[in-house]
Design a protein around this motif. Sequence first.
Motif, mmCIF file in Angstrom:
data_model
loop_
_atom_site.group_PDB
_atom_site.id
_atom_site.type_symbol
_atom_site.label_atom_id
_atom_site.label_comp_id
_atom_site.label_asym_id
_atom_site.label_seq_id
_atom_site.Cartn_x
_atom_site.Cartn_y
_atom_site.Cartn_z
ATOM 1 N N VAL A 1 0.840 -1.195 0.000
ATOM 2 C CA VAL A 1 0.000 0.000 0.000
ATOM 3 C C VAL A 1 0.878 1.249 0.000
ATOM 4 N N GLU A 2 0.284 2.364 -0.443
ATOM 5 C CA GLU A 2 1.000 3.644 -0.414
ATOM 6 C C GLU A 2 0.862 4.288 0.955
ATOM 7 N N ALA A 3 1.932 4.953 1.375
ATOM 8 C CA ALA A 3 1.926 5.627 2.677
ATOM 9 C C ALA A 3 2.792 6.872 2.587
ATOM 10 N N ILE A 4 2.629 7.729 3.584
ATOM 11 C CA ILE A 4 3.427 8.958 3.646
ATOM 12 C C ILE A 4 4.084 9.042 5.015
ATOM 13 N N ILE A 5 5.349 9.411 5.052
ATOM 14 C CA ILE A 5 6.096 9.465 6.312
ATOM 15 C C ILE A 5 5.611 10.658 7.138
ATOM 16 N N THR A 6 5.176 10.364 8.366
ATOM 17 C CA THR A 6 4.610 11.404 9.234
ATOM 18 C C THR A 6 5.463 11.671 10.472
ATOM 19 N N GLY A 7 6.483 10.872 10.689
ATOM 20 C CA GLY A 7 7.358 11.079 11.840
ATOM 21 C C GLY A 7 8.623 10.261 11.690
ATOM 22 N N VAL A 8 9.730 10.833 12.114
ATOM 23 C CA VAL A 8 11.024 10.150 12.011
ATOM 24 C C VAL A 8 11.686 10.138 13.379
ATOM 25 N N GLN A 9 12.169 8.958 13.787
ATOM 26 C CA GLN A 9 12.873 8.793 15.057
ATOM 27 C C GLN A 9 14.142 7.977 14.823
ATOM 28 N N SER A 10 14.954 7.865 15.854
ATOM 29 C CA SER A 10 16.205 7.114 15.725
ATOM 30 C C SER A 10 15.958 5.633 15.472
ATOM 31 N N THR B 1 -5.743 6.455 7.196
ATOM 32 C CA THR B 1 -5.212 7.508 8.070
ATOM 33 C C THR B 1 -4.627 6.881 9.338
ATOM 34 N N ALA B 2 -4.123 5.638 9.219
ATOM 35 C CA ALA B 2 -3.529 4.920 10.352
ATOM 36 C C ALA B 2 -2.020 4.896 10.194
ATOM 37 N N GLU B 3 -1.336 5.140 11.308
ATOM 38 C CA GLU B 3 0.126 5.155 11.287
ATOM 39 C C GLU B 3 0.684 3.806 11.716
ATOM 40 N N GLY B 4 1.734 3.379 11.047
ATOM 41 C CA GLY B 4 2.474 2.190 11.441
ATOM 42 C C GLY B 4 3.949 2.513 11.500
ATOM 43 N N LEU B 5 4.718 1.637 12.123
ATOM 44 C CA LEU B 5 6.152 1.860 12.293
ATOM 45 C C LEU B 5 6.952 0.971 11.348
ATOM 46 N N TYR C 1 20.172 8.920 12.514
ATOM 47 C CA TYR C 1 19.046 9.844 12.731
ATOM 48 C C TYR C 1 19.572 11.258 12.907
ATOM 49 N N ARG C 2 19.033 12.188 12.127
ATOM 50 C CA ARG C 2 19.393 13.603 12.249
ATOM 51 C C ARG C 2 18.147 14.375 12.678
ATOM 52 N N THR D 1 17.876 8.683 1.968
ATOM 53 C CA THR D 1 17.224 9.371 3.085
ATOM 54 C C THR D 1 15.741 9.010 3.159
ATOM 55 N N TYR D 2 15.234 9.070 4.392
ATOM 56 C CA TYR D 2 13.797 8.955 4.647
ATOM 57 C C TYR D 2 13.420 10.136 5.523
ATOM 58 N N GLN D 3 12.484 10.976 5.022
ATOM 59 C CA GLN D 3 12.160 12.197 5.741
ATOM 60 C C GLN D 3 10.660 12.488 5.704
#
Length: 768
Positions: free
Chosen positions: A667-676, A687-691, A704-705, A719-721
Amino acid sequence: MTSVLKILESLEREDGLEVSKLEKSLKLTKKLDRDNLYIAIKALSKLGIVQYINDEKLTVNNELGFIQGRVRCSSKGFCFVVRDDQGEDIYIREANLNNAWHGDSVIVLITKPAVKRRAPEGSIQCILNRYNDTLLAKLDSNKSTGEVKAYPLDDRIPVIIDLENDYDNKKIEQEKDLIYEIKIINYPIAQFNARGTIVRELSINAGIEGDIELLLSKNNISRNIIAPKVAPKKIPLKGREDLTNQPSLLFESWESSNSPSLPALFAQPNEGGTRIWIHSPTVSERINIGGKLDQFLKDRGEVNCLGNNWLDFLSESLRSASQFKINEVNEAISLMIDINSDGNITNWKFTTSIISPVKTITPKHLKAINNRKVTSKSIPIALKPVKDNLEVIYTIIHSSKLINTNNITSIKLDEQIPNLERLSELKKAFPGRDFHGWSKTYDNCDSQSIIDIYIRLSNNILAKHLMGYELPFIYKEHEEIETSSINDLTKSALALDNNINVNIDGNVTISQLINSFESSNQKKILHKLVKHIIPGIHLKLYKVNFYAENDMGDNIQTSNIESPWCCPTLNYWNVFNQFILTSLLNEGKNKPSSRSKVIIELGKKDSWKDINWDVFPSKIQENINTHSNLKLVQNLNEIRKKSKSFRNNIISIAQCREAQRIIGKEVEAIITGVQSYGFFAEIDDLTAEGLVHVSTLGDDWYEYRSRQNLLVGRKYKKTYQLAQKVNVKVLKVDILKNQIDLELVKDEDKESIKTNDISIDIESDNLS
């Protein structure tokens, strides 16, 4: 069962209380209960929490520096006590928990003062009140003894519960999708485990109703609080303003038959501006504050939306008596507001009244109005039933837009809820509710979005009115957003969209920042980032001299303070504030003496300036002071936390159920948060977030920057942003933890999928 909290509340008096009177206060009639009270008194005396006066009367000892608060634990094992007096949180080591659990109300003694950046440390002396009397647990058998024990699902309560039920080990192995609701019989003491009994089995796969039962139990919300057999008081019509000739309207979007009743509205042009009437259902006049029905409402606390149904707040009889009915005479509490052509308030007046609403305005009507051309003379079919009320509707809509434009203090954001039938009621605006610290963006096609504007304005007016009379009330305090968080958000926003017009050298408010996002194509992501930095709101008590006594200072800003009152069908703080208002209107002295010819309308704007006498007789003032206490507000804040958690959970579990259907699919998704540890991606349709965990990105070593909100591969510099679109597969869904595990679908994976498809086609051709 009597808690230590109830004992101490009964003893909070300077002259103390005899033990025999304490028994009566606690309504203890059985010998066993009285014996347990003596044991508790002896223990509390040894701890120094209570003391005897003249060897006869008991009182609370306030000299040893004990502090009350609630235990807050994390899944990592860190525990703090959040102080009731709003002081600095106290760190509690595991050895000093003394069998307290997450959520428990406790007394703590500070053992180490705060040093530099370290929080003070303390030891829990006594558990005042237990937060959990039931909890969800998994069962497992002890391999050495074969005994079945319960282990709470909440990893903030890492305890073992001995069960009184006889349970078959084989059933545990066979029924792996079952979890159990455990009733606590005895809490842990010394080296002994807690003891409990199985109340019921709950299946993880029991459909929508099963999910709701799971979440109600998880959040400690009970369906089974039995309403007392007390009939609501009848309200005398004498002295109420007759507004039945006014064609007031109900604006409703909720469709469930048991959805809460909301205020009625009426508006008409007035001296170049608009005169608006908000009519609230009256609940406070139908109950005795401090009575059984009042206690029932306190215990309930708040209405809860179950997705497409409701768990009611009012008792059935109270709901039926207070609900507005079309073309019938209804008792109400009304507020008249005059605004000028700029949307500024020029006058107001509160009054008790009787009204007769004529129509209910739904989103269907508003959409037809929105699509109708201004010059059109024909009336669409959808508007035929309300054609006689169109002028009033247009006036209400116009004024709501004007008031909304002027209101720059409240934070309004888009809310993305999946378009699922099981969440149908949650998708509509919930008037007056913003425990997240923000509310939904104004939508003139949603009836309740329009009424929300008037409810918030009415709440603000009541706060000003009661402050003028120096009367107590409960208000919503918005916590301030840290400047550093706003600056970080500004940098992230500019990194996502450099066309955003923000003055990075000046002081930017959060409202200005949100307004700058409106034209951005990354608005959805930016709104998510805003939600992460808003600390939320909590209820507080305003009481004259209260701040001076507690050395807190009276710094309330009356320009945007809200004192909720006109939706008493939604929660208890509306009922309480309505009680203060109706006490003023019905019981307040509107003239200095019985012989005086000067009569002051106590509901009018600035009327308090003409009062130089005591508004209430001493008994009524004493009753108001008794029920206006900090403990009430603390309990209501706990109820709000449960409601907030439940609402978040019911949306998350619906998203997880939908994600279960697409396990293994791309499925298509959009990155909504980045962590280490990886990045969160939102699946477009849910509209559900997964890790996507960093360990699954096996093609490189990723760093992670934080400043750029991105992960960078050390070798290939990939990169993933934020806002980056990716293709993912749903690997696993954990319903109980509301977690979705995703795996990135890389380009080489797509190629292999295509190759496999070709080979399959070739094989099928050969077979044919």
